[in-house]
Design a protein around this motif. Sequence first.
Motif, PDB file in Angstrom:
ATOM      1  N   VAL A 229       0.855  -1.187   0.000  1.00  0.00           N
ATOM      2  CA  VAL A 229       0.000   0.000   0.000  1.00  0.00           C
ATOM      3  C   VAL A 229       0.890   1.236   0.000  1.00  0.00           C
ATOM      4  O   VAL A 229       1.723   1.410   0.900  1.00  0.00           O
ATOM      5  N   ARG A 230       0.700   2.090  -0.991  1.00  0.00           N
ATOM      6  CA  ARG A 230       1.455   3.340  -1.086  1.00  0.00           C
ATOM      7  C   ARG A 230       0.542   4.508  -0.726  1.00  0.00           C
ATOM      8  O   ARG A 230      -0.623   4.549  -1.119  1.00  0.00           O
ATOM      9  N   GLY A 231       1.081   5.461   0.017  1.00  0.00           N
ATOM     10  CA  GLY A 231       0.343   6.695   0.273  1.00  0.00           C
ATOM     11  C   GLY A 231      -0.915   6.501   1.088  1.00  0.00           C
ATOM     12  O   GLY A 231      -1.961   7.068   0.770  1.00  0.00           O
ATOM     13  N   ALA A 232      -0.828   5.712   2.167  1.00  0.00           N
ATOM     14  CA  ALA A 232      -2.018   5.373   2.955  1.00  0.00           C
ATOM     15  C   ALA A 232      -2.351   6.462   3.965  1.00  0.00           C
ATOM     16  O   ALA A 232      -1.473   7.009   4.629  1.00  0.00           O
ATOM     17  N   ASP A 233      -3.640   6.738   4.098  1.00  0.00           N
ATOM     18  CA  ASP A 233      -4.161   7.635   5.124  1.00  0.00           C
ATOM     19  C   ASP A 233      -5.327   6.912   5.803  1.00  0.00           C
ATOM     20  O   ASP A 233      -6.293   6.535   5.141  1.00  0.00           O
ATOM     21  N   ALA A 234      -5.211   6.707   7.125  1.00  0.00           N
ATOM     22  CA  ALA A 234      -6.268   6.030   7.896  1.00  0.00           C
ATOM     23  C   ALA A 234      -6.562   4.628   7.360  1.00  0.00           C
ATOM     24  O   ALA A 234      -7.710   4.207   7.261  1.00  0.00           O
ATOM     25  N   LEU A 235      -5.510   3.909   7.037  1.00  0.00           N
ATOM     26  CA  LEU A 235      -5.614   2.514   6.588  1.00  0.00           C
ATOM     27  C   LEU A 235      -5.795   1.599   7.797  1.00  0.00           C
ATOM     28  O   LEU A 235      -5.189   1.808   8.844  1.00  0.00           O
ATOM     29  N   THR A 258      -2.314   4.977  10.264  1.00  0.00           N
ATOM     30  CA  THR A 258      -2.653   3.592   9.939  1.00  0.00           C
ATOM     31  C   THR A 258      -2.697   2.746  11.208  1.00  0.00           C
ATOM     32  O   THR A 258      -1.922   2.969  12.138  1.00  0.00           O
ATOM     33  N   ILE A 259      -3.594   1.770  11.225  1.00  0.00           N
ATOM     34  CA  ILE A 259      -3.672   0.799  12.320  1.00  0.00           C
ATOM     35  C   ILE A 259      -3.458  -0.604  11.749  1.00  0.00           C
ATOM     36  O   ILE A 259      -4.133  -1.002  10.796  1.00  0.00           O
ATOM     37  N   GLY A 271      12.564 -11.682   3.057  1.00  0.00           N
ATOM     38  CA  GLY A 271      11.579 -10.612   2.969  1.00  0.00           C
ATOM     39  C   GLY A 271      11.261  -9.979   4.306  1.00  0.00           C
ATOM     40  O   GLY A 271      11.821 -10.324   5.350  1.00  0.00           O
ATOM     41  N   VAL A 272      10.330  -9.022   4.270  1.00  0.00           N
ATOM     42  CA  VAL A 272       9.905  -8.312   5.468  1.00  0.00           C
ATOM     43  C   VAL A 272       8.497  -8.761   5.838  1.00  0.00           C
ATOM     44  O   VAL A 272       7.655  -8.983   4.981  1.00  0.00           O
ATOM     45  N   THR A 273       8.268  -8.890   7.139  1.00  0.00           N
ATOM     46  CA  THR A 273       6.931  -9.215   7.602  1.00  0.00           C
ATOM     47  C   THR A 273       6.071  -7.955   7.633  1.00  0.00           C
ATOM     48  O   THR A 273       4.953  -7.951   7.127  1.00  0.00           O
ATOM     49  N   LEU A 274       6.584  -6.885   8.218  1.00  0.00           N
ATOM     50  CA  LEU A 274       5.908  -5.594   8.196  1.00  0.00           C
ATOM     51  C   LEU A 274       6.948  -4.510   7.960  1.00  0.00           C
ATOM     52  O   LEU A 274       7.863  -4.327   8.780  1.00  0.00           O
ATOM     53  N   LEU A 275       6.813  -3.793   6.862  1.00  0.00           N
ATOM     54  CA  LEU A 275       7.688  -2.672   6.536  1.00  0.00           C
ATOM     55  C   LEU A 275       6.841  -1.421   6.406  1.00  0.00           C
ATOM     56  O   LEU A 275       5.807  -1.427   5.727  1.00  0.00           O
ATOM     57  N   ALA A 276       7.253  -0.342   7.075  1.00  0.00           N
ATOM     58  CA  ALA A 276       6.566   0.946   6.941  1.00  0.00           C
ATOM     59  C   ALA A 276       7.598   2.023   6.655  1.00  0.00           C
ATOM     60  O   ALA A 276       8.580   2.151   7.391  1.00  0.00           O
ATOM     61  N   GLU A 277       7.370   2.791   5.598  1.00  0.00           N
ATOM     62  CA  GLU A 277       8.256   3.877   5.213  1.00  0.00           C
ATOM     63  C   GLU A 277       7.580   5.217   5.469  1.00  0.00           C
ATOM     64  O   GLU A 277       6.431   5.430   5.083  1.00  0.00           O
ATOM     65  N   ASN A 278       8.294   6.122   6.159  1.00  0.00           N
ATOM     66  CA  ASN A 278       7.885   7.524   6.284  1.00  0.00           C
ATOM     67  C   ASN A 278       6.454   7.667   6.775  1.00  0.00           C
ATOM     68  O   ASN A 278       5.683   8.484   6.268  1.00  0.00           O
ATOM     69  N   HIS A 279       6.103   6.886   7.778  1.00  0.00           N
ATOM     70  CA  HIS A 279       4.754   6.955   8.332  1.00  0.00           C
ATOM     71  C   HIS A 279       4.716   7.850   9.562  1.00  0.00           C
ATOM     72  O   HIS A 279       5.661   7.898  10.343  1.00  0.00           O
ATOM     73  N   GLU A 280       3.604   8.516   9.715  1.00  0.00           N
ATOM     74  CA  GLU A 280       3.328   9.358  10.877  1.00  0.00           C
ATOM     75  C   GLU A 280       2.133   8.757  11.623  1.00  0.00           C
ATOM     76  O   GLU A 280       1.080   8.511  11.033  1.00  0.00           O
ATOM     77  N   GLY A 281       2.315   8.488  12.918  1.00  0.00           N
ATOM     78  CA  GLY A 281       1.193   8.030  13.727  1.00  0.00           C
ATOM     79  C   GLY A 281       0.711   6.633  13.424  1.00  0.00           C
ATOM     80  O   GLY A 281      -0.465   6.326  13.621  1.00  0.00           O
ATOM     81  N   LEU A 282       1.588   5.768  12.987  1.00  0.00           N
ATOM     82  CA  LEU A 282       1.245   4.359  12.766  1.00  0.00           C
ATOM     83  C   LEU A 282       1.076   3.651  14.108  1.00  0.00           C
ATOM     84  O   LEU A 282       1.883   3.836  15.022  1.00  0.00           O
ATOM     85  N   LEU A 283       0.032   2.841  14.217  1.00  0.00           N
ATOM     86  CA  LEU A 283      -0.194   2.031  15.418  1.00  0.00           C
ATOM     87  C   LEU A 283      -0.124   0.565  15.029  1.00  0.00           C
ATOM     88  O   LEU A 283      -0.906   0.095  14.198  1.00  0.00           O
ATOM     89  N   VAL A 284       0.823  -0.163  15.642  1.00  0.00           N
ATOM     90  CA  VAL A 284       0.993  -1.596  15.415  1.00  0.00           C
ATOM     91  C   VAL A 284       0.770  -2.279  16.756  1.00  0.00           C
ATOM     92  O   VAL A 284       1.572  -2.110  17.688  1.00  0.00           O
TER      93      VAL A 284
END
Length: 450
Positions: A229-235, A258-259, A271-284
């Motif tokens: 997913v590229r460019g996600a907002d409130a995913l 994103t949650i 590979g990667v299980t979870l990769l996040a680039e340049n995210h603000e306010g991600l909740l994992v």
Amino acid sequence: MVFGKSVESSAPTRRSLVGAGAVGTLAAALSLGGAQAASAADNPQGKPFTSPNTYDVTAWSVKGRPDVTAQSDVGAVINDIIADIKRRQATPDARPGAAIIIPPGDYDLVTQVVVDVSYLTIAGFGHGFFSRSILDNSNPAGWQNLQPGGSHIRVRTSPGAPQAFLVKRGGDPRLSGVVFRDFCLDGVAFTPDKNSYRNGKTGIEVASDNDSFHVTGMGFVYLEHALIVRGADALRINENMIAECGNCVELTGAGQATIISGNHMGAGPDGVTLLAENHEGLLVTGNNLFPRGRSLIELTGCNRCSVASNRLQGFYPGMLRLLNGCKENLITANHLRRTAEGYPPFIGRGNGLDDFYGVMHVVGDNNLVSDNLFAYDVPPAKILPVGAQPTQILIAGGDGNVVALNHVVSDVASQHVVLDGSTTHSKVLDSGDASQVTSYSKDAAIRPTP
């Protein structure tokens, strides 16, 4: 809702066929064995499954192509349904979107689906996950199941269009409210090496900016890339089963709010299980992440994110990484278990890192790493370099990072926390005794565990 009214029509239209298939399946479940739902023409109040904006792939026919069915190419069927949605919802003031239903069954997806409408829900009846790796590395004689189940889609796309679902649209506004739920995307095989986790196939790729997408209850298996997913907002990505894929979840470019919660995920060794680039306010939070990805959670250039209450088990150093200037992130209450590979086809594989890299590796400023439990159980002969004390947490660079109240259980002597010489203003509190915390920086405050 009324179920059981018969449909009497000598020449039903494609639209009036909606109401059979998955609709009937759900109707029967809700009515404890009642007959299929009436069509929209017979019962216009029988919503939502008789709505003109609800489609059943098994009841849809592609005009001029009688050879195409949901079973032979569900991709072509869904593309034709999306074309019908755009034809009927032709004005900006009246585009409510639609629901596409995939009943339980086996479907081939030969033609890539292109999703370029908002408010579209594509839903099945069960993620149907099945371990193809165990099947490929075992003698299955006498097994009761040999294939994934539920709403099971075999991804048979071409190398030129490898994504099963490509979500993409230019112009304004960005795509919004697209939902994928409760079906299985199965890459079928890794060839010629069944343990390579490589076949060029992608399950879902969202390639343009998006708002409020939802991926839930899905099964992904044997895909080189499960979800991009590229460019996600409130995913929202929750309650999925994503395993035996080269890469599980890749959030690329940038994103915010994103949650990612309640998922079971495990990638291939490269590979990667979870990769996040340049995210603000991600909740994992609340995820169960298992081997054998090169990393389990990898944040790069991410700020003000929270990684909390996850369970991680991995076979390689660098299970959890904050890279490229991650700032003001909270990493708390996670359980990280580092063990050695024991599955014969993968013994001897690695991710190219040694145990000085750290189970957790941090580069960035003002991050708080607190109240995590590290359980390290690797035979001494498998620690690299041989004879080294492995590192649990390495603060490899950055300013103002705080490491506090972490607990380590290890089968060998280890360094609980190491501060690189490039770090500044670091604080290490109650995360190991004086012999278990090493600082190469003169600018650090350390309070050993009493």
